[in-house]
Enzyme design. Sequence first.
Site, PDB file in Angstrom:
ATOM      1  N   GLU A  95      65.553  77.289  56.712  1.00 42.73           N
ATOM      2  CA  GLU A  95      66.679  76.719  57.617  1.00 42.73           C
ATOM      3  C   GLU A  95      68.182  76.636  57.069  1.00 42.73           C
ATOM      4  O   GLU A  95      68.303  76.486  55.864  1.00 42.73           O
ATOM      5  CB  GLU A  95      66.273  75.170  57.896  1.00 42.73           C
ATOM      6  CG  GLU A  95      65.125  75.058  58.649  1.00 42.73           C
ATOM      7  CD  GLU A  95      64.893  73.582  59.208  1.00 42.73           C
ATOM      8  OE1 GLU A  95      65.636  72.641  58.668  1.00 42.73           O
ATOM      9  OE2 GLU A  95      63.731  73.236  59.931  1.00 42.73           O
ATOM     10  N   ASN A 151      55.852  62.389  62.507  1.00 38.87           N
ATOM     11  CA  ASN A 151      54.764  61.362  61.946  1.00 38.87           C
ATOM     12  C   ASN A 151      53.863  60.783  62.720  1.00 38.87           C
ATOM     13  O   ASN A 151      54.165  60.239  63.880  1.00 38.87           O
ATOM     14  CB  ASN A 151      55.485  60.311  61.288  1.00 38.87           C
ATOM     15  CG  ASN A 151      56.540  60.762  60.117  1.00 38.87           C
ATOM     16  OD1 ASN A 151      56.307  61.830  59.576  1.00 38.87           O
ATOM     17  ND2 ASN A 151      57.845  60.193  60.419  1.00 38.87           N
ATOM     18  N   ARG A 155      51.530  58.550  62.827  1.00 41.71           N
ATOM     19  CA  ARG A 155      51.033  57.254  62.380  1.00 41.71           C
ATOM     20  C   ARG A 155      51.945  56.111  62.837  1.00 41.71           C
ATOM     21  O   ARG A 155      53.191  56.342  63.208  1.00 41.71           O
ATOM     22  CB  ARG A 155      50.899  57.174  60.866  1.00 41.71           C
ATOM     23  CG  ARG A 155      52.623  57.477  60.331  1.00 41.71           C
ATOM     24  CD  ARG A 155      52.453  57.115  58.689  1.00 41.71           C
ATOM     25  NE  ARG A 155      53.939  57.206  58.414  1.00 41.71           N
ATOM     26  CZ  ARG A 155      54.435  58.000  57.816  1.00 41.71           C
ATOM     27  NH1 ARG A 155      54.019  59.390  57.915  1.00 41.71           N
ATOM     28  NH2 ARG A 155      55.870  57.793  57.581  1.00 41.71           N
ATOM     29  N   VAL A 203      56.367  52.187  58.638  1.00 39.93           N
ATOM     30  CA  VAL A 203      56.594  51.023  57.889  1.00 39.93           C
ATOM     31  C   VAL A 203      57.878  50.149  58.804  1.00 39.93           C
ATOM     32  O   VAL A 203      57.686  49.035  58.984  1.00 39.93           O
ATOM     33  CB  VAL A 203      57.402  51.348  56.617  1.00 39.93           C
ATOM     34  CG1 VAL A 203      57.905  50.160  55.785  1.00 39.93           C
ATOM     35  CG2 VAL A 203      56.419  51.872  55.725  1.00 39.93           C
TER      36      VAL A 203
HETATM   37  C1  MV4 Z   1      67.175  69.148  55.832  1.00 37.29           C
HETATM   38  C2  MV4 Z   1      68.469  68.709  55.567  1.00 37.29           C
HETATM   39  C3  MV4 Z   1      69.501  69.187  55.733  1.00 37.29           C
HETATM   40  N1  MV4 Z   1      69.509  70.454  56.505  1.00 37.29           N
HETATM   41  N2  MV4 Z   1      67.001  70.076  56.618  1.00 37.29           N
HETATM   42  C4  MV4 Z   1      64.583  65.715  53.697  1.00 37.29           C
HETATM   43  C5  MV4 Z   1      63.107  65.876  53.532  1.00 37.29           C
HETATM   44  C6  MV4 Z   1      62.488  66.441  55.024  1.00 37.29           C
HETATM   45  N3  MV4 Z   1      62.059  65.565  55.639  1.00 37.29           N
HETATM   46  C7  MV4 Z   1      63.594  67.046  55.401  1.00 37.29           C
HETATM   47  N4  MV4 Z   1      64.869  66.939  54.820  1.00 37.29           N
HETATM   48  C8  MV4 Z   1      66.095  67.196  54.941  1.00 37.29           C
HETATM   49  N5  MV4 Z   1      66.253  68.464  55.744  1.00 37.29           N
HETATM   50  C9  MV4 Z   1      67.977  70.864  56.939  1.00 37.29           C
HETATM   51  N6  MV4 Z   1      68.011  72.179  57.579  1.00 37.29           N
HETATM   52  C10 MV4 Z   1      68.391  67.440  54.713  1.00 37.29           C
HETATM   53  C11 MV4 Z   1      67.268  66.604  54.543  1.00 37.29           C
HETATM   54  C12 MV4 Z   1      67.446  65.531  53.657  1.00 37.29           C
HETATM   55  C13 MV4 Z   1      67.195  64.366  54.192  1.00 37.29           C
HETATM   56  C14 MV4 Z   1      66.723  64.201  55.461  1.00 37.29           C
HETATM   57  C15 MV4 Z   1      66.707  62.992  56.312  1.00 37.29           C
HETATM   58  C16 MV4 Z   1      67.030  61.577  55.135  1.00 37.29           C
HETATM   59  C17 MV4 Z   1      67.448  61.793  53.902  1.00 37.29           C
HETATM   60  C18 MV4 Z   1      67.448  63.341  53.191  1.00 37.29           C
HETATM   61  C19 MV4 Z   1      67.990  63.370  51.961  1.00 37.29           C
HETATM   62  C20 MV4 Z   1      67.996  64.582  51.599  1.00 37.29           C
HETATM   63  C21 MV4 Z   1      68.036  65.564  52.219  1.00 37.29           C
END
Ligand code: MV4
Length: 451
Positions: free
Chosen positions: A200, A290, A292, A295
């Site tokens: 991505e 998700n 479920r 929290v």
């Molecule tokens: C991302 C992103 C930036 N760009 N995808 C973190 C875990 C997983 N659920 C996906 N995540 C992210 N995906 C793209 N294309 C940044 C994150 C991310 C993040 C997302 C939500 C809350 C906290 C975060 C902390 C670091 C990175």
Amino acid sequence: MFKKILIANRGEIALRVIRTCREMGIPTVAVYSTADKDSLHVRFADEAVCIGPPSSRDSYLNMANIISAAEICGVDAIHPGYGFLAENAEFSQLCEDHHIKFIGPSAEVINAMGDKSTAKASMRAAGVPVVPGSEGLLGSLEEALTLAEEAGYPVLLKATAGGGGKGMRKVFSPDEMEDAWDSARTEAGAAFGNAGLYLEKFVEEPRHVEIQVMADQHGNAYHLAERDCTIQRRHQKLVEESPCPVLSEETRQAMGEAAVRAAKSVNYEGAGTVEFLYDKHGDFYFMEMNTRIQVEHPVTEEIFDVDLIREQIRVAAGEKIEQPYQRLQNRCSMEVRINAENVFADFRPSPGKIIYFHKPGGHKVRVDTHAFSGYMIPPNYDSMIGKLIVSGPDRETVINKMARALDEFIIEGVKTTIPLHKQLMQDEVFRSGVYSTNFLESFELKPEEED
Ligand code: MV4
């Protein structure tokens, strides 16, 4: 309606489910490990069955023991809570095979959402906005390089079996791709037994905004607005609130409708959460779903005045959702997680005996916890020992109320996240409501507040 429900969980969520069951007149069965024999979920359930030693693998993750307990007690449904077996497709299937209703989606739906690349493809097909990148799994390093060039650097390599950041690599330029590719595949393979990756474009400084959905067995699906969970540390949420302080009414509506399309497209049943990245341009993109109860569900309960566990049980029993959920006017809610961790020592877990425990109270202050004075926090499980949820007419009132409630919260004997939350509530940037998921990384915790 169900005749008896087994709760395949522990801690505050087991208590939370038992409370609603009692209000609905449904008898409950608690299961517990030997480490939890004196827990409140054991005391408050109608029956309790020991399912093994402290280690999660041998107790709360032990499917054979849990199904045996269910059969011996004659339950007709199992509530999995969150964590443990809540998003385990094999367990959902096992329940079905034993003619016990799993309170949650089918194995098929759990699998469809658990494989992130498959989930993303079905969301794209359903018209839900997704981040530009690969259409499905990457076939080779060369394909990753080609698609990264198209999307523009920086990009993210993500493990299809991941979620929560594991097996994820940020790649800033083509010369970094090979190392990132190799290490992400190795990490994902080792962690999940599935090395599949997708790509991505990297969304800079996003917020985490998620939509609560609820769907019945008759094709009705509704959303219950958003929760902003931008305040996270290493993919652990610490503060959740609704409404999101920066969302326009227009975007809120578009995001809600996208989440309902997401749920309907997979024939979703029960409570679910559709997570979005919300970027600084005001665009949002599907991240994951998700399957479920989460929290942070109380935040939604407070702004809708709905018992989401009751709704989960009702729809699992085949009842209809008669009409869309109506949110309360001028209602804002915020939750902080109380973890037994030392925030002054890299959030190191701080298990042990709580020698004194006093919960805050007052108007629109809610504490969901299984802890009490004398409670021994076992070292074997999650460090979350409670949640403090406060509500009010607007965000400023809620933050001031949270600060007051935190001042009344006394936990002695173990270190907790309370000192961090106290400082957060006084922080100007936090109070402004304008920040990204990077916020906590640069937050300067003042040492003098340590007590
Ligand atoms: C991302 C992103 C930036 N760009 N995808 C973190 C875990 C997983 N659920 C996906 N995540 C992210 N995906 C793209 N294309 C940044 C994150 C991310 C993040 C997302 C939500 C809350 C906290 C975060 C902390 C670091 C990175």
